[in-house]
Design a protein around this motif. Structure first.
Motif, PDB file in Angstrom:
ATOM      1  N   THR A   9       0.832  -1.190   0.000  1.00  0.00           N
ATOM      2  CA  THR A   9       0.000   0.000   0.000  1.00  0.00           C
ATOM      3  C   THR A   9       0.872   1.246   0.000  1.00  0.00           C
ATOM      4  OG1 THR A   9      -1.868   1.123   1.058  1.00  0.00           O
ATOM      5  CG2 THR A   9      -0.204   0.194   2.528  1.00  0.00           C
ATOM      6  N   ASN A  10       0.325   2.333  -0.496  1.00  0.00           N
ATOM      7  CA  ASN A  10       0.987   3.629  -0.405  1.00  0.00           C
ATOM      8  C   ASN A  10       0.763   4.177   0.997  1.00  0.00           C
ATOM      9  OD1 ASN A  10       1.874   3.674  -3.078  1.00  0.00           O
ATOM     10  ND2 ASN A  10      -0.066   4.497  -3.778  1.00  0.00           N
ATOM     11  N   ILE A  11       1.761   4.857   1.529  1.00  0.00           N
ATOM     12  CA  ILE A  11       1.679   5.408   2.874  1.00  0.00           C
ATOM     13  C   ILE A  11       2.108   6.866   2.846  1.00  0.00           C
ATOM     14  CG2 ILE A  11       1.970   3.226   4.067  1.00  0.00           C
ATOM     15  CD1 ILE A  11       4.934   5.425   4.012  1.00  0.00           C
ATOM     16  N   HIS A  12       1.851   7.540   3.960  1.00  0.00           N
ATOM     17  CA  HIS A  12       2.292   8.921   4.145  1.00  0.00           C
ATOM     18  C   HIS A  12       3.123   8.965   5.418  1.00  0.00           C
ATOM     19  CE1 HIS A  12       2.171  13.281   4.436  1.00  0.00           C
ATOM     20  NE2 HIS A  12       1.779  13.145   5.690  1.00  0.00           N
ATOM     21  N   CYS A  13       4.341   9.478   5.334  1.00  0.00           N
ATOM     22  CA  CYS A  13       5.221   9.604   6.489  1.00  0.00           C
ATOM     23  C   CYS A  13       4.839  10.863   7.260  1.00  0.00           C
ATOM     24  CB  CYS A  13       6.677   9.670   6.023  1.00  0.00           C
ATOM     25  SG  CYS A  13       7.857   9.883   7.355  1.00  0.00           S
ATOM     26  N   THR A  14       4.588  10.710   8.569  1.00  0.00           N
ATOM     27  CA  THR A  14       4.221  11.860   9.390  1.00  0.00           C
ATOM     28  C   THR A  14       5.387  12.350  10.255  1.00  0.00           C
ATOM     29  OG1 THR A  14       3.323  10.425  11.115  1.00  0.00           O
ATOM     30  CG2 THR A  14       1.782  11.250   9.450  1.00  0.00           C
ATOM     31  N   HIS A  15       6.255  11.456  10.693  1.00  0.00           N
ATOM     32  CA  HIS A  15       7.437  11.808  11.493  1.00  0.00           C
ATOM     33  C   HIS A  15       8.549  10.811  11.190  1.00  0.00           C
ATOM     34  CE1 HIS A  15       4.178  13.617  13.888  1.00  0.00           C
ATOM     35  NE2 HIS A  15       5.079  14.558  14.133  1.00  0.00           N
ATOM     36  N   ILE A  16       9.796  11.281  11.309  1.00  0.00           N
ATOM     37  CA  ILE A  16      10.933  10.396  11.088  1.00  0.00           C
ATOM     38  C   ILE A  16      12.076  10.817  12.007  1.00  0.00           C
ATOM     39  CG2 ILE A  16      11.994  11.696   9.190  1.00  0.00           C
ATOM     40  CD1 ILE A  16      12.421   8.866   7.835  1.00  0.00           C
ATOM     41  N   SER A  17      12.813   9.835  12.486  1.00  0.00           N
ATOM     42  CA  SER A  17      14.015  10.067  13.290  1.00  0.00           C
ATOM     43  C   SER A  17      15.032   9.014  12.862  1.00  0.00           C
ATOM     44  CB  SER A  17      13.698   9.958  14.779  1.00  0.00           C
ATOM     45  OG  SER A  17      13.597   8.606  15.170  1.00  0.00           O
ATOM     46  N   PRO A  18      16.256   9.074  13.363  1.00  0.00           N
ATOM     47  CA  PRO A  18      17.245   8.065  12.979  1.00  0.00           C
ATOM     48  C   PRO A  18      16.913   6.648  13.473  1.00  0.00           C
ATOM     49  CG  PRO A  18      18.347  10.045  13.727  1.00  0.00           C
ATOM     50  CD  PRO A  18      16.893  10.221  14.038  1.00  0.00           C
ATOM     51  N   THR A  19      15.959   6.515  14.392  1.00  0.00           N
ATOM     52  CA  THR A  19      15.619   5.186  14.912  1.00  0.00           C
ATOM     53  C   THR A  19      14.193   4.754  14.605  1.00  0.00           C
ATOM     54  OG1 THR A  19      14.992   6.130  17.044  1.00  0.00           O
ATOM     55  CG2 THR A  19      17.271   5.344  16.816  1.00  0.00           C
ATOM     56  N   GLN A  20      13.287   5.705  14.334  1.00  0.00           N
ATOM     57  CA  GLN A  20      11.875   5.397  14.146  1.00  0.00           C
ATOM     58  C   GLN A  20      11.269   6.182  12.999  1.00  0.00           C
ATOM     59  OE1 GLN A  20       9.668   6.310  17.656  1.00  0.00           O
ATOM     60  NE2 GLN A  20      10.440   4.555  18.797  1.00  0.00           N
ATOM     61  N   ALA A  48      15.926  11.221  -2.489  1.00  0.00           N
ATOM     62  CA  ALA A  48      16.389   9.914  -2.012  1.00  0.00           C
ATOM     63  C   ALA A  48      15.221   8.945  -2.040  1.00  0.00           C
ATOM     64  CB  ALA A  48      16.951  10.024  -0.607  1.00  0.00           C
ATOM     65  N   HIS A  49      15.528   7.704  -2.343  1.00  0.00           N
ATOM     66  CA  HIS A  49      14.554   6.621  -2.263  1.00  0.00           C
ATOM     67  C   HIS A  49      15.011   5.748  -1.098  1.00  0.00           C
ATOM     68  CE1 HIS A  49      11.423   3.983  -3.777  1.00  0.00           C
ATOM     69  NE2 HIS A  49      12.243   2.972  -3.545  1.00  0.00           N
ATOM     70  N   LEU A  50      14.443   6.000   0.085  1.00  0.00           N
ATOM     71  CA  LEU A  50      14.857   5.319   1.304  1.00  0.00           C
ATOM     72  C   LEU A  50      14.193   3.954   1.390  1.00  0.00           C
ATOM     73  CD1 LEU A  50      14.334   8.331   3.741  1.00  0.00           C
ATOM     74  CD2 LEU A  50      16.396   7.747   2.460  1.00  0.00           C
ATOM     75  N   LYS A  51      14.972   2.950   1.776  1.00  0.00           N
ATOM     76  CA  LYS A  51      14.454   1.601   1.945  1.00  0.00           C
ATOM     77  C   LYS A  51      14.885   1.082   3.302  1.00  0.00           C
ATOM     78  CE  LYS A  51      14.745   0.322  -2.933  1.00  0.00           C
ATOM     79  NZ  LYS A  51      15.302  -0.659  -3.884  1.00  0.00           N
ATOM     80  N   ALA A  52      13.958   0.427   3.998  1.00  0.00           N
ATOM     81  CA  ALA A  52      14.278  -0.106   5.315  1.00  0.00           C
ATOM     82  C   ALA A  52      13.379  -1.295   5.639  1.00  0.00           C
ATOM     83  CB  ALA A  52      14.095   0.960   6.383  1.00  0.00           C
ATOM     84  N   ILE A  53      13.893  -2.182   6.467  1.00  0.00           N
ATOM     85  CA  ILE A  53      13.092  -3.223   7.088  1.00  0.00           C
ATOM     86  C   ILE A  53      12.796  -2.710   8.493  1.00  0.00           C
ATOM     87  CG2 ILE A  53      13.004  -5.622   7.862  1.00  0.00           C
ATOM     88  CD1 ILE A  53      13.131  -5.301   4.794  1.00  0.00           C
ATOM     89  N   CYS A  54      11.532  -2.773   8.896  1.00  0.00           N
ATOM     90  CA  CYS A  54      11.113  -2.171  10.158  1.00  0.00           C
ATOM     91  C   CYS A  54      10.370  -3.162  11.043  1.00  0.00           C
ATOM     92  CB  CYS A  54      10.192  -0.978   9.897  1.00  0.00           C
ATOM     93  SG  CYS A  54      10.940   0.322   8.904  1.00  0.00           S
ATOM     94  N   ASP A  55      10.469  -2.902  12.356  1.00  0.00           N
ATOM     95  CA  ASP A  55       9.717  -3.647  13.361  1.00  0.00           C
ATOM     96  C   ASP A  55       8.562  -2.770  13.834  1.00  0.00           C
ATOM     97  OD1 ASP A  55      11.609  -5.844  13.513  1.00  0.00           O
ATOM     98  OD2 ASP A  55      12.928  -4.473  14.598  1.00  0.00           O
ATOM     99  N   PRO A  56       7.330  -3.265  13.776  1.00  0.00           N
ATOM    100  CA  PRO A  56       6.191  -2.480  14.257  1.00  0.00           C
ATOM    101  C   PRO A  56       6.244  -2.278  15.767  1.00  0.00           C
ATOM    102  CG  PRO A  56       5.472  -4.295  12.856  1.00  0.00           C
ATOM    103  CD  PRO A  56       6.910  -4.509  13.130  1.00  0.00           C
ATOM    104  N   ILE A  57       5.883  -1.075  16.211  1.00  0.00           N
ATOM    105  CA  ILE A  57       5.779  -0.760  17.636  1.00  0.00           C
ATOM    106  C   ILE A  57       4.311  -0.653  18.033  1.00  0.00           C
ATOM    107  CG2 ILE A  57       6.311   0.917  19.427  1.00  0.00           C
ATOM    108  CD1 ILE A  57       8.686   1.796  17.703  1.00  0.00           C
TER     109      ILE A  57
END
Length: 92
Positions: A9-20, A48-57
């Motif tokens: 799905t397409n998403i919208h980023c609301t906040h970003i930090s170096p860890t979350q 930039a085209h950022l790519k990451a594997i993430c763990d849900p909180i």
């Protein structure tokens, strides 16, 4: 956003930090323990085209009927992390 059950799905980023990262999504995580996230980002004319594997909180259904999802970065390219750190530093 790519889920382990094959949904995307397409998403919208609301906040970003170096860890979350915090996003809004029309779908929930549907049991996914890991999420592949791809973000198109721009900062001071740099793309930039950022790519990451993430763990849900956490996942919360917000007032716009979107799922507000908070994720920790599990695996991210150091170059993408540098981009995020520069972005965050410039916006503090």
């Amino acid at each position: 956003m790519f889920l382990t059950n094959g949904h995307t799905t397409n998403i919208h980023c609301t906040h970003i930090s170096p860890t979350q990262v915090e996003i809004e999504s029309p779908i929930a995580l549907e049991g996914s323990r890991k999420v592949k996230l791809e973000l198109n980002a721009m900062h001071e004319g740099k793309l930039a085209h950022l790519k990451a594997i993430c763990d849900p909180i956490s996942v919360v259904l917000n007032e716009h009927d979107l799922h507000y999802i908070k994720l920790n970065f599990h695996n991210i390219n150091p170059k993408d992390l540098d981009f995020i750190e520069e972005f965050v530093q410039d916006h503090q």
